[in-house]
Design a protein around this motif. Structure first.
Motif, PDB file in Angstrom:
ATOM      1  N   LEU A 345       0.916  -1.364  -0.058  1.00  9.57           N
ATOM      2  CA  LEU A 345       0.029   0.006   0.015  1.00  9.57           C
ATOM      3  C   LEU A 345       1.051   1.063  -0.011  1.00  9.57           C
ATOM      4  CD1 LEU A 345      -2.933   1.093   0.210  1.00  9.57           C
ATOM      5  CD2 LEU A 345      -2.448   1.076   2.846  1.00  9.57           C
ATOM      6  N   MET A 346       0.752   2.401  -1.015  1.00  8.11           N
ATOM      7  CA  MET A 346       1.487   3.254  -1.085  1.00  8.11           C
ATOM      8  C   MET A 346       0.728   4.470  -1.289  1.00  8.11           C
ATOM      9  SD  MET A 346       4.851   3.825  -3.502  1.00  8.11           S
ATOM     10  CE  MET A 346       3.886   4.284  -5.182  1.00  8.11           C
ATOM     11  N   PHE A 347       1.053   5.717  -0.552  1.00  7.07           N
ATOM     12  CA  PHE A 347       0.606   6.985  -0.413  1.00  7.07           C
ATOM     13  C   PHE A 347       1.560   7.861  -1.211  1.00  7.07           C
ATOM     14  CE2 PHE A 347       0.412  11.146   0.932  1.00  7.07           C
ATOM     15  CZ  PHE A 347      -1.076  11.617   0.885  1.00  7.07           C
ATOM     16  N   ASP A 348       1.105   8.797  -2.215  1.00  9.09           N
ATOM     17  CA  ASP A 348       2.062   9.361  -3.070  1.00  9.09           C
ATOM     18  C   ASP A 348       1.710  10.691  -3.182  1.00  9.09           C
ATOM     19  OD1 ASP A 348       3.637  10.229  -5.042  1.00  9.09           O
ATOM     20  OD2 ASP A 348       3.644   8.725  -6.348  1.00  9.09           O
ATOM     21  N   LEU A 349       2.384  11.645  -2.803  1.00 12.39           N
ATOM     22  CA  LEU A 349       2.486  13.276  -2.929  1.00 12.39           C
ATOM     23  C   LEU A 349       3.330  13.741  -3.861  1.00 12.39           C
ATOM     24  CD1 LEU A 349       0.642  15.598  -2.186  1.00 12.39           C
ATOM     25  CD2 LEU A 349       2.318  15.841  -0.092  1.00 12.39           C
ATOM     26  N   SER A 350       3.092  14.252  -4.985  1.00 16.38           N
ATOM     27  CA  SER A 350       4.097  14.680  -6.082  1.00 16.38           C
ATOM     28  C   SER A 350       3.745  16.194  -6.583  1.00 16.38           C
ATOM     29  CB  SER A 350       4.257  13.762  -7.070  1.00 16.38           C
ATOM     30  OG  SER A 350       4.632  12.554  -6.784  1.00 16.38           O
ATOM     31  N   LEU A 351       4.473  17.053  -5.770  1.00 15.66           N
ATOM     32  CA  LEU A 351       4.367  18.539  -6.067  1.00 15.66           C
ATOM     33  C   LEU A 351       5.597  18.920  -7.178  1.00 15.66           C
ATOM     34  CD1 LEU A 351       3.520  19.906  -2.691  1.00 15.66           C
ATOM     35  CD2 LEU A 351       2.239  19.289  -4.443  1.00 15.66           C
ATOM     36  N   LYS A 352       5.417  20.049  -7.642  1.00 15.39           N
ATOM     37  CA  LYS A 352       6.532  20.365  -8.547  1.00 15.39           C
ATOM     38  C   LYS A 352       7.753  20.220  -8.434  1.00 15.39           C
ATOM     39  CE  LYS A 352       7.751  24.318 -11.766  1.00 15.39           C
ATOM     40  NZ  LYS A 352       7.301  25.827 -12.219  1.00 15.39           N
ATOM     41  N   LYS A 353       7.960  20.508  -7.238  1.00 12.62           N
ATOM     42  CA  LYS A 353       9.717  20.417  -6.663  1.00 12.62           C
ATOM     43  C   LYS A 353       9.791  19.241  -5.804  1.00 12.62           C
ATOM     44  CE  LYS A 353      10.895  25.037  -7.786  1.00 12.62           C
ATOM     45  NZ  LYS A 353      11.715  26.405  -7.252  1.00 12.62           N
ATOM     46  N   ILE A 354       8.877  19.135  -4.880  1.00 12.90           N
ATOM     47  CA  ILE A 354       8.917  18.046  -3.875  1.00 12.90           C
ATOM     48  C   ILE A 354       8.080  16.747  -3.802  1.00 12.90           C
ATOM     49  CG2 ILE A 354       8.553  17.972  -1.457  1.00 12.90           C
ATOM     50  CD1 ILE A 354       9.031  20.855  -0.885  1.00 12.90           C
ATOM     51  N   HIS A 355       8.876  15.843  -3.716  1.00 12.41           N
ATOM     52  CA  HIS A 355       8.136  14.268  -3.758  1.00 12.41           C
ATOM     53  C   HIS A 355       7.976  13.850  -2.327  1.00 12.41           C
ATOM     54  CE1 HIS A 355       6.662  10.222  -4.838  1.00 12.41           C
ATOM     55  NE2 HIS A 355       7.664  10.067  -4.007  1.00 12.41           N
ATOM     56  N   PHE A 356       6.883  13.138  -1.924  1.00 11.31           N
ATOM     57  CA  PHE A 356       7.008  12.316  -0.862  1.00 11.31           C
ATOM     58  C   PHE A 356       5.984  11.145  -0.874  1.00 11.31           C
ATOM     59  CE2 PHE A 356       4.836  11.541   3.406  1.00 11.31           C
ATOM     60  CZ  PHE A 356       6.082  10.986   4.075  1.00 11.31           C
ATOM     61  N   ASP A 357       6.567   9.875  -0.670  1.00 12.60           N
ATOM     62  CA  ASP A 357       5.636   8.767  -0.401  1.00 12.60           C
ATOM     63  C   ASP A 357       6.155   7.752   0.678  1.00 12.60           C
ATOM     64  OD1 ASP A 357       7.251   6.252  -1.351  1.00 12.60           O
ATOM     65  OD2 ASP A 357       7.747   7.714  -2.649  1.00 12.60           O
ATOM     66  N   PHE A 358       4.977   7.046   1.056  1.00 16.45           N
ATOM     67  CA  PHE A 358       5.293   6.284   2.339  1.00 16.45           C
ATOM     68  C   PHE A 358       4.242   5.239   2.020  1.00 16.45           C
ATOM     69  CE2 PHE A 358       2.314   9.126   3.836  1.00 16.45           C
ATOM     70  CZ  PHE A 358       1.098   8.364   4.811  1.00 16.45           C
ATOM     71  N   GLY A 359       4.438   4.185   2.789  1.00 13.83           N
ATOM     72  CA  GLY A 359       3.616   2.922   2.774  1.00 13.83           C
ATOM     73  C   GLY A 359       4.120   1.581   3.607  1.00 13.83           C
ATOM     74  N   SER A 360       3.371   0.757   3.200  1.00 12.19           N
ATOM     75  CA  SER A 360       3.713  -0.592   4.095  1.00 12.19           C
ATOM     76  C   SER A 360       3.569  -1.810   3.086  1.00 12.19           C
ATOM     77  CB  SER A 360       2.907  -0.997   5.374  1.00 12.19           C
ATOM     78  OG  SER A 360       1.425  -0.926   5.024  1.00 12.19           O
ATOM     79  N   THR A 361       4.380  -2.927   3.183  1.00 14.69           N
ATOM     80  CA  THR A 361       4.319  -4.016   2.730  1.00 14.69           C
ATOM     81  C   THR A 361       4.233  -5.150   3.608  1.00 14.69           C
ATOM     82  OG1 THR A 361       6.716  -4.678   2.814  1.00 14.69           O
ATOM     83  CG2 THR A 361       5.935  -2.995   0.843  1.00 14.69           C
ATOM     84  N   CYS A 362       3.592  -6.432   3.113  1.00 16.26           N
ATOM     85  CA  CYS A 362       3.530  -7.529   3.914  1.00 16.26           C
ATOM     86  C   CYS A 362       3.690  -8.866   3.265  1.00 16.26           C
ATOM     87  CB  CYS A 362       1.976  -7.418   4.572  1.00 16.26           C
ATOM     88  SG  CYS A 362       1.716  -8.871   5.651  1.00 16.26           S
ATOM     89  N   ILE A 363       4.449  -9.626   3.552  1.00 16.78           N
ATOM     90  CA  ILE A 363       4.573 -11.230   3.055  1.00 16.78           C
ATOM     91  C   ILE A 363       3.825 -12.096   3.954  1.00 16.78           C
ATOM     92  CG2 ILE A 363       6.134 -12.724   2.739  1.00 16.78           C
ATOM     93  CD1 ILE A 363       6.788 -10.722   0.659  1.00 16.78           C
ATOM     94  N   TRP A 364       2.737 -12.495   3.388  1.00 15.33           N
ATOM     95  CA  TRP A 364       1.719 -13.468   4.212  1.00 15.33           C
ATOM     96  C   TRP A 364       1.575 -14.787   3.572  1.00 15.33           C
ATOM     97  CZ3 TRP A 364      -3.325 -13.606   2.474  1.00 15.33           C
ATOM     98  CH2 TRP A 364      -3.435 -12.705   1.220  1.00 15.33           C
ATOM     99  N   PRO A 365       1.846 -15.941   4.474  1.00 14.34           N
ATOM    100  CA  PRO A 365       1.357 -17.187   3.762  1.00 14.34           C
ATOM    101  C   PRO A 365      -0.129 -17.158   3.404  1.00 14.34           C
ATOM    102  CG  PRO A 365       2.585 -17.307   5.943  1.00 14.34           C
ATOM    103  CD  PRO A 365       2.435 -16.266   5.693  1.00 14.34           C
ATOM    104  N   LYS A 366      -0.192 -17.822   2.204  1.00 19.14           N
ATOM    105  CA  LYS A 366      -1.493 -17.523   1.573  1.00 19.14           C
ATOM    106  C   LYS A 366      -2.710 -18.135   2.489  1.00 19.14           C
ATOM    107  CE  LYS A 366       0.137 -20.076  -1.850  1.00 19.14           C
ATOM    108  NZ  LYS A 366       0.398 -20.572  -3.283  1.00 19.14           N
TER     109      LYS A 366
END
Length: 630
Positions: A345-366
Motif C-alpha cells: 500500500l503506497m500513498f504518493d504526494l508529488s508536487l512540482k519540486k517536492i515528492h513524498f511517499d510512504f507505505g507498508s508491505t506484507c509477506i503473508w502465507p496464503k
C-alpha cells in the motif's frame, strides 16, 4: 516549416493511438522510453511521473506529447526528433506488416471499438567472461522466440499476453556452502547443519543478468515430465508467459489491473527501488491506483508469489522433524516452504519540486486475509488485529527537484527494529535498508543524465525470523522478502552496500549509450569464513537475537567488487531493418578483506586471499540482438 509539419504528424499519431491503439495495457519496464521520461522530468519538460510502474501506453504517450509541446516552445530540434521517434514507436499500421513482424486488426465500431495485434520476435543474448584465473571463464547464451497478442476492448480496457520458448545455457560456478542456521524448524537436534550452496554466474557482470524464463527448464537430454530443473547449467529448453488486463477511467484518474509482469514502485531512479525493484521476478497480482488530483494518489497491490525451485542450491537442506524428533520428508520441494502472498500500500504526494511517499508491505502465507488486500487499511495496523504471524515492512521516499538541474532523494525500508533507543546501527536485529542519491541533467546533450547513489542493506534485511505457527499451516513457511528466489526489493544480498555512478545518454533517436561504475561490498556467504545474515536464505535466530551485533567491514570476511561497464545500442529501423543491436564491455576486479582480531567498531581489516577466496580479475562482454517488433 519543418516544425509545423512534424507537429501535424505527431498530432495525427496521437489521435490514431488514442482512438484505435493499444492504449491501456502496460509497457514493459525494459523499454527505453522510461529513461527518456525520467531525463525529461529532471529537465522540467513534464509534470512529475508516477512512481507506480509499469505505465500504460496511454500514460506514456500523453507524457511524450506534453514534453513535445514544451520542446516546440523552446525550439530544441534534436530533442524533438527523439521524442517524435518514441511517439511513432507506438503507432502500428493496419493489416499485415511482414517486415515488422506483426498483424493488426481493427473493428471501428463506434459502440465498441476493438483492436488486435499479433506479433512475433526473436532475440539472441550472449555473455562471456574471460578472467585471469581460467577456472572462472564462462560463456552463457539464450535464444528465445516471443509470441505476442494484445488489443483493446472498447475505450477503457486493454489486454496483452506474451509467451516465450527457446534454448538457453547459463553455467554457474560453485563457490561453497552457507549455513542458514538451525532455526528453520521445530528441530530437536539443533546441531544438525542446515546448508545451502552458493553459485556465481561469471558469463555476465554481477547483478546484470536476470533470467526471463519462468519456473523451470528442461535439460534437452531429459525432456520428460519429471525432468524439470531449476537452472539451465547445460543446454535447456526454457519457457515462460506474462500478460495483463488493464483498465483506465476518467483520464487515468482510476486504474485497475490484473497481470503477471515486472513492476517497480517507489523508485527515485530506474532500478533503484528498495521495495519493489525492476530486477525482481514477475508475479501475478491485482492492483488499483486512484489519483483524485494530479499530485496525489493511493496505490494498492496484492498478488501471489512464486516458489524459487532452487533444488540445485538447497538440495538436502529441506526436511521436517516430527514431534518425536524424527527426520521426515528429506529433500522436500521448495514449494512446500514457500507459499506466500504479497501486499503493498503506497500513498504518493508529488508536487512540482517536492515528492513524498510512504507505505507498508506484507509477506503473508496464503490465507483468506481480506485486510491485506483492502487499500484503506494499513498492513501494520491490520496485523495487530489478526495476530503477529506475517512479515511486515515500512518504507518512505523523499525527493527534491531543482527543475532543469537535478533531483536529490533519500529512501528508507524498515524490515524490523527492536528499539530506537538502543544502538540500532549496531544491533543485528535492526534489519533495514537506506539509500541516498542525486540525478542531474547534463546540458547540451539531448536526454543525458548522470546519477550517483549510495545504498546500504543491513544483515538479515529482506529475510525474516523463523515461524512455525502460521495459521492454516502445520509446518515452517519461509517469509523472506523474495519471489522466485530473488529479492522483491533492492538487488543486493543482505549485509551489503553499493556506490553506483551512472551516465545514460540518448543523443540521437536511434542511439543509446551507458557508462556505469559500481563498488559493491558484501559479507561473504560461502565457505569457512561465511558470516551470519549475509544471504536471503538466512533466518534471524529466535533465542537471544537482541544480543547480536553488526560492524560492517569490521566483523568478518567481506568481498569487494569494482565494476566498470560501457554499453551501446542502435536501432536499425531507420534503415528499414527490424533489428536492434546492444553490445557491452565490462571489467571486474574482485578481492576480499578480513579483520584483525575480534569484531568491533574499531577493529582493523586487511586484504585477504586464499584458494577458497581467490581474487577475480577479468573482462566480460555481452551482445543482444533483437529481431522484429517487440
Amino acid at each position: 516549416m519543418k516544425k509545423f509539419f512534424t507537429l501535424i504528424i505527431v498530432f495525427i499519431i496521437s489521435v490514431s493511438i488514442n482512438a484505435f491503439g493499444q492504449t491501456n495495457a502496460t509497457v514493459p519496464l525494459s523499454d527505453n522510453v522510461y529513461e527518456v521520461l525520467r531525463s525529461a522530468e529532471i529537465k522540467g519538460l513534464c509534470s512529475p511521473l508516477s512512481l507506480v510502474k509499469p505505465y500504460t501506453q496511454q500514460y506514456i504517450v500523453n507524457k511524450l506529447n506534453e514534453i513535445y509541446e514544451k520542446l516546440d516552445e523552446d525550439e530544441r530540434y534534436d530533442e524533438a526528433d527523439i521524442i517524435e521517434k518514441y511517439i511513432s514507436n507506438f503507432e502500428l499500421e493496419d493489416g499485415v506488416q511482414i517486415k515488422k513482424g506483426y498483424i493488426k486488426l481493427n473493428n471501428y465500431s463506434m459502440d465498441f471499438p476493438t483492436t488486435l495485434v499479433i506479433s512475433d520476435s526473436l532475440f539472441i543474448n550472449c555473455g562471456a567472461g574471460l578472467y585471469a584465473n581460467s577456472n572462472q571463464n564462462s560463456v552463457g547464451w539464450e535464444v528465445f522466440n516471443n509470441f505476442n497478442f494484445k488489443g483493446d476492448l472498447g475505450d477503457n480496457v486493454s489486454f496483452k499476453c506474451n509467451g516465450l520458448l527457446g534454448l538457453t545455457r547459463m553455467p554457474l560456478q560453485y563457490m561453497g556452502e552457507y549455513d542458514i542456521g538451525k532455526w528453520w524448524y521445530n528441530d530437536t537436534d539443533q546441531s544438525t547443519p542446515r546448508k545451502i550452496k552458493t553459485y556465481r554466474n561469471n558469463s555476465f557482470l554481477p547483478y546484470s543478468y536476470s533470467k526471463i524464463w519462468d519456473g523451470s527448464t528442461y535439460y534437452i537430454t531429459n525432456l520428460y515430465s519429471d525432468g524439470l530443473e531449476g537452472w539451465p547449467v547445460v543446454t535447456s529448453l526454457s519457457f515462460g508467459m506474462s500478460g495483463d488486463i488493464h483498465a483506465s477511467f476518467y483520464d487515468n484518474s482510476i486504474e485497475l489491473g490484473v497481470g503477471r509482469y515486472r513492476r517497480e514502485w517507489g523508485a527515485m531512479d530506474d532500478s533503484s527501488s528498495l521495495i519493489m525493484n525492476s530486477h525482481a521476478r514477475p508475479f501475478l497480482g491485482a492492483e488499483i491506483r486512484v489519483a483524485p488530483f494530479d499530485f496525489l494518489s493511493l496505490s494498492s497491490l496484492t498478488g501471489i508469489l512464486e516458489f524459487p525451485n532452487q533444488g540445485y542450491i538447497n538440495d538436502g537442506a529441506w526436511y521436517n522433524i516430527d514431534d518425536n524428533g524424527t527426520k521426515i520428508g528429506n529433500n522436500l520441494n521448495d514449494s512446500y516452504y514457500f507459499q506466500n502472498a504479497f501486499s503493498i500500500l503506497m500513498f504518493d504526494l508529488s508536487l512540482k519540486k517536492i515528492h513524498f511517499d510512504f507505505g507498508s508491505t506484507c509477506i503473508w502465507p496464503k490465507r483468506f486475509e481480506l485486510g491485506y488486500a483492502f487499500p484503506l487499511i494499513d498492513n501494520v495496523v491490520y496485523q495487530n488485529d489478526v495476530g503477529d504471524y506475517d512479515n511486515l515492512a515500512l518504507f518512505a521516499n523523499v525527493k527534491y527537484t531543482f527543475p532543469g538541474i537535478c533531483s536529490l532523494w533519500i529512501s528508507g525500508y524498515l524490515d524490523e527494529i527492536n528499539a530506537f533507543n538502543s544502538k540500532f546501527w549496531e544491533k543485528t536485529r535492526a534489519m533495514f535498508a537506506f539509500q541516498g542519491g542525486i540525478k542531474a541533467d547534463i546540458p547540451f546533450i539531448p536526454f543525458t543524465t548522470a546519477s550517483f547513489r549510495y545504498t546500504k542493506v543491513e544483515p538479515y534485511c529482506y529475510t525474516h525470523h523463523a515461524i512455525n505457527y502460521t495459521p492454516w499451516y502445520n509446518h515452517y513457511i519461509s517469509e523472506s522478502y523474495t519471489n522466485n528466489g530473488e529479492c522483491l526489493g533492492y538487488y543486493l544480498q543482505p549485509n551489503s552496500d553499493e556506490l553506483n555512478f551512472q551516465v545514460i545518454s540518448y543523443p540521437m533517436p536511434d542511439w543509446k549509450f551507458e557508462f556505469q561504475y559500481q563498488l559493491i561490498r558484501h559479507g561473504v556467504d560461502w565457505g569457512s569464513k561465511a558470516g551470519i545474515g549475509n544471504n536471503l536464505y538466512s533466518e534471524l535466530q529466535v533465542a537471544n537475537r537482541g544480543d547480536l551485533y553488526k560492524y560492517f567491514l569490521h566483523d568478518g570476511l567481506y568481498e569487494w567488487s569494482h565494476i566498470v561497464s560501457i554499453n551501446a545500442s542502435y536501432d536499425f529501423n531507420n534503415l528499414d531493418l527490424p533489428i536492434k543491436l546492444t553490445a557491452g564491455l565490462g571489467y571486474i576486479y574482485d578481492y576480499f578483506t578480513d579483520i584483525d582480531g575480534q569484531p568491533g567498531r574499531k577493529t582493523k581489516y586487511h586484504s585477504f586471499s586464499s584458494d577458497e577466496y581467490p581474487v577475480k580479475n577479468g573482462v566480460v562482454g555481452n551482445i543482444l540482438i533483437t529481431v522484429f517488433y517487440e
